[in-house]
Design a protein around this motif. Sequence first.
Motif, PDB file in Angstrom:
ATOM      1  N   LEU A  37      49.969  12.572   1.894  1.00 46.30           N
ATOM      2  CA  LEU A  37      50.664  11.910   2.894  1.00 46.30           C
ATOM      3  C   LEU A  37      49.598  11.284   3.907  1.00 46.30           C
ATOM      4  O   LEU A  37      49.448  10.273   4.050  1.00 46.30           O
ATOM      5  CB  LEU A  37      51.307  12.781   3.792  1.00 46.30           C
ATOM      6  CG  LEU A  37      51.924  12.335   5.167  1.00 46.30           C
ATOM      7  CD1 LEU A  37      52.726  11.129   4.935  1.00 46.30           C
ATOM      8  CD2 LEU A  37      52.488  13.550   5.950  1.00 46.30           C
ATOM      9  N   LEU A  41      48.660   7.239   4.336  1.00 45.65           N
ATOM     10  CA  LEU A  41      48.417   6.678   5.484  1.00 45.65           C
ATOM     11  C   LEU A  41      46.945   5.794   5.661  1.00 45.65           C
ATOM     12  O   LEU A  41      47.120   4.802   6.348  1.00 45.65           O
ATOM     13  CB  LEU A  41      48.312   7.875   6.693  1.00 45.65           C
ATOM     14  CG  LEU A  41      49.722   8.556   7.176  1.00 45.65           C
ATOM     15  CD1 LEU A  41      49.331   9.915   7.840  1.00 45.65           C
ATOM     16  CD2 LEU A  41      50.589   7.324   8.108  1.00 45.65           C
ATOM     17  N   LEU A  55      55.499   0.139   6.971  1.00 48.46           N
ATOM     18  CA  LEU A  55      55.528   1.290   6.276  1.00 48.46           C
ATOM     19  C   LEU A  55      54.591   2.306   7.009  1.00 48.46           C
ATOM     20  O   LEU A  55      54.839   3.578   7.278  1.00 48.46           O
ATOM     21  CB  LEU A  55      55.091   1.475   4.698  1.00 48.46           C
ATOM     22  CG  LEU A  55      55.262   2.621   3.965  1.00 48.46           C
ATOM     23  CD1 LEU A  55      56.397   3.394   4.051  1.00 48.46           C
ATOM     24  CD2 LEU A  55      54.932   2.315   2.609  1.00 48.46           C
ATOM     25  N   HIS A  56      53.426   1.543   7.553  1.00 47.74           N
ATOM     26  CA  HIS A  56      52.545   2.472   8.025  1.00 47.74           C
ATOM     27  C   HIS A  56      52.931   2.858   9.534  1.00 47.74           C
ATOM     28  O   HIS A  56      52.745   4.022   9.962  1.00 47.74           O
ATOM     29  CB  HIS A  56      51.137   1.658   8.217  1.00 47.74           C
ATOM     30  CG  HIS A  56      50.259   2.455   8.866  1.00 47.74           C
ATOM     31  ND1 HIS A  56      49.875   2.392  10.239  1.00 47.74           N
ATOM     32  CD2 HIS A  56      49.375   3.563   8.371  1.00 47.74           C
ATOM     33  CE1 HIS A  56      48.644   3.250  10.543  1.00 47.74           C
ATOM     34  NE2 HIS A  56      48.252   3.872   9.625  1.00 47.74           N
ATOM     35  N   ILE A  58      56.153   3.337  10.400  1.00 46.31           N
ATOM     36  CA  ILE A  58      57.289   4.194  10.120  1.00 46.31           C
ATOM     37  C   ILE A  58      56.464   5.637   9.870  1.00 46.31           C
ATOM     38  O   ILE A  58      56.806   6.727  10.722  1.00 46.31           O
ATOM     39  CB  ILE A  58      58.113   3.866   8.985  1.00 46.31           C
ATOM     40  CG1 ILE A  58      58.999   2.676   9.267  1.00 46.31           C
ATOM     41  CG2 ILE A  58      59.044   5.084   8.727  1.00 46.31           C
ATOM     42  CD1 ILE A  58      59.766   2.305   8.163  1.00 46.31           C
ATOM     43  N   LEU A  59      55.492   5.812   8.710  1.00 50.96           N
ATOM     44  CA  LEU A  59      54.937   7.200   8.605  1.00 50.96           C
ATOM     45  C   LEU A  59      54.023   7.586   9.705  1.00 50.96           C
ATOM     46  O   LEU A  59      53.975   8.784  10.129  1.00 50.96           O
ATOM     47  CB  LEU A  59      54.020   6.902   7.410  1.00 50.96           C
ATOM     48  CG  LEU A  59      55.150   6.850   6.084  1.00 50.96           C
ATOM     49  CD1 LEU A  59      53.972   6.572   4.980  1.00 50.96           C
ATOM     50  CD2 LEU A  59      55.882   7.953   5.794  1.00 50.96           C
ATOM     51  N   ASP A  60      53.316   6.700  10.332  1.00 50.47           N
ATOM     52  CA  ASP A  60      52.514   7.009  11.422  1.00 50.47           C
ATOM     53  C   ASP A  60      53.474   7.561  12.799  1.00 50.47           C
ATOM     54  O   ASP A  60      52.947   8.601  13.244  1.00 50.47           O
ATOM     55  CB  ASP A  60      51.573   5.825  12.092  1.00 50.47           C
ATOM     56  CG  ASP A  60      50.644   6.207  12.851  1.00 50.47           C
ATOM     57  OD1 ASP A  60      49.795   6.806  12.631  1.00 50.47           O
ATOM     58  OD2 ASP A  60      50.723   5.685  14.111  1.00 50.47           O
ATOM     59  N   LEU A  62      56.272   8.879  12.287  1.00 44.32           N
ATOM     60  CA  LEU A  62      57.015  10.088  12.116  1.00 44.32           C
ATOM     61  C   LEU A  62      55.911  11.478  12.094  1.00 44.32           C
ATOM     62  O   LEU A  62      56.215  12.348  12.639  1.00 44.32           O
ATOM     63  CB  LEU A  62      57.460  10.221  10.531  1.00 44.32           C
ATOM     64  CG  LEU A  62      58.153  11.376   9.948  1.00 44.32           C
ATOM     65  CD1 LEU A  62      59.467  11.725  10.886  1.00 44.32           C
ATOM     66  CD2 LEU A  62      58.469  11.284   8.407  1.00 44.32           C
ATOM     67  N   VAL A  63      54.752  11.295  11.627  1.00 41.15           N
ATOM     68  CA  VAL A  63      53.794  12.221  12.071  1.00 41.15           C
ATOM     69  C   VAL A  63      53.464  12.685  13.437  1.00 41.15           C
ATOM     70  O   VAL A  63      53.243  13.801  13.687  1.00 41.15           O
ATOM     71  CB  VAL A  63      52.439  11.705  11.209  1.00 41.15           C
ATOM     72  CG1 VAL A  63      51.375  12.485  11.526  1.00 41.15           C
ATOM     73  CG2 VAL A  63      52.647  11.777   9.822  1.00 41.15           C
ATOM     74  N   PRO A 105      52.175  17.353   8.668  1.00 44.57           N
ATOM     75  CA  PRO A 105      51.499  15.985   9.496  1.00 44.57           C
ATOM     76  C   PRO A 105      49.991  16.463  10.129  1.00 44.57           C
ATOM     77  O   PRO A 105      49.227  15.401  10.198  1.00 44.57           O
ATOM     78  CB  PRO A 105      52.611  15.857  10.424  1.00 44.57           C
ATOM     79  CG  PRO A 105      53.517  17.134  10.677  1.00 44.57           C
ATOM     80  CD  PRO A 105      53.121  17.909   9.423  1.00 44.57           C
ATOM     81  N   ARG A 109      47.003  13.818   9.355  1.00 48.22           N
ATOM     82  CA  ARG A 109      46.117  13.151  10.128  1.00 48.22           C
ATOM     83  C   ARG A 109      44.716  13.346  10.078  1.00 48.22           C
ATOM     84  O   ARG A 109      43.815  12.386  10.158  1.00 48.22           O
ATOM     85  CB  ARG A 109      46.526  13.460  11.710  1.00 48.22           C
ATOM     86  CG  ARG A 109      46.083  12.738  12.504  1.00 48.22           C
ATOM     87  CD  ARG A 109      46.418  11.266  12.403  1.00 48.22           C
ATOM     88  NE  ARG A 109      47.689  11.016  13.030  1.00 48.22           N
ATOM     89  CZ  ARG A 109      48.454  10.091  12.728  1.00 48.22           C
ATOM     90  NH1 ARG A 109      47.852   8.964  11.994  1.00 48.22           N
ATOM     91  NH2 ARG A 109      49.799   9.761  13.123  1.00 48.22           N
ATOM     92  N   GLU A 112      43.681  11.491   6.988  1.00 49.60           N
ATOM     93  CA  GLU A 112      43.262   9.957   7.242  1.00 49.60           C
ATOM     94  C   GLU A 112      42.048   9.784   8.057  1.00 49.60           C
ATOM     95  O   GLU A 112      41.405   8.824   7.709  1.00 49.60           O
ATOM     96  CB  GLU A 112      44.708   9.569   8.246  1.00 49.60           C
ATOM     97  CG  GLU A 112      44.706   8.012   8.475  1.00 49.60           C
ATOM     98  CD  GLU A 112      45.721   7.652   9.478  1.00 49.60           C
ATOM     99  OE1 GLU A 112      45.957   6.416   9.577  1.00 49.60           O
ATOM    100  OE2 GLU A 112      46.397   8.648  10.011  1.00 49.60           O
TER     101      GLU A 112
END
Length: 221
Positions: A37, A41, A55-56, A58-60, A62-63, A105, A109, A112
């Motif tokens: 994940l 990211l 997409l970034h 949305i995922l960002d 959510l995290v 998550p 992070r 990332e």
Amino acid sequence: MFDRILEVLPEIGVAMGQTLTMLLVAIPLAVLLGTPLGVLLYTIGPNGLKHRPRLHRILDGLVNLIRSFPFLILLIAIIPVTRFIVGTTIGTAAVIVPLTINAIPYFARFVEQNLSQLGSGVVEAARSMGASRSQIVRDVLIVEAKPGLVSSITIMTVSFISYSAMAGLVGGGGIGDFAIRYGYYRYETPLMITAIVLMILLVTIVQLGGSYIARRLDKRL
């Protein structure tokens, strides 16, 4: 005082075992699921290999949403999910579910950030040698980020030791549950101090071990 500690020593052993079980299940699962994940990211982020803004976002989001939940609230909020997965909402197995959900998550992070700190020079050098996107991630980025990732795992483990202690408030077992039962409900201060000392020792061992491994992996040292 010492007689009382010896008397409950078997319970202390069980409590420590429950805490270690929580960590030995939740942390590896978080690393296993949080690493891809975090890589995703980074890859689809502004400085990644293939920027995908929508997409970034949305995922960002959510995290950030899951990370923003205080652990105790998350533990209560996902009770239906916990019951569905492990068939119960109390005990060590039940606590592992919210611990893992919170940790994924959290570690993603970290992944990332560690990859972002490597800079674009490493990626460009790999590209110039004809490396594919998957090769860049697997053979360059992950390898170069290993010391930082180990340090991140150490930080996460230390944080989640305290989270596992909170689980005692809802009958989750572990050393936190022991401290609450004897130190809070029964006012046996020496036993609560014993639990605190054990938690400090556990944190110290994890921190020293993680720092040692990170230093061994760091090519700059």
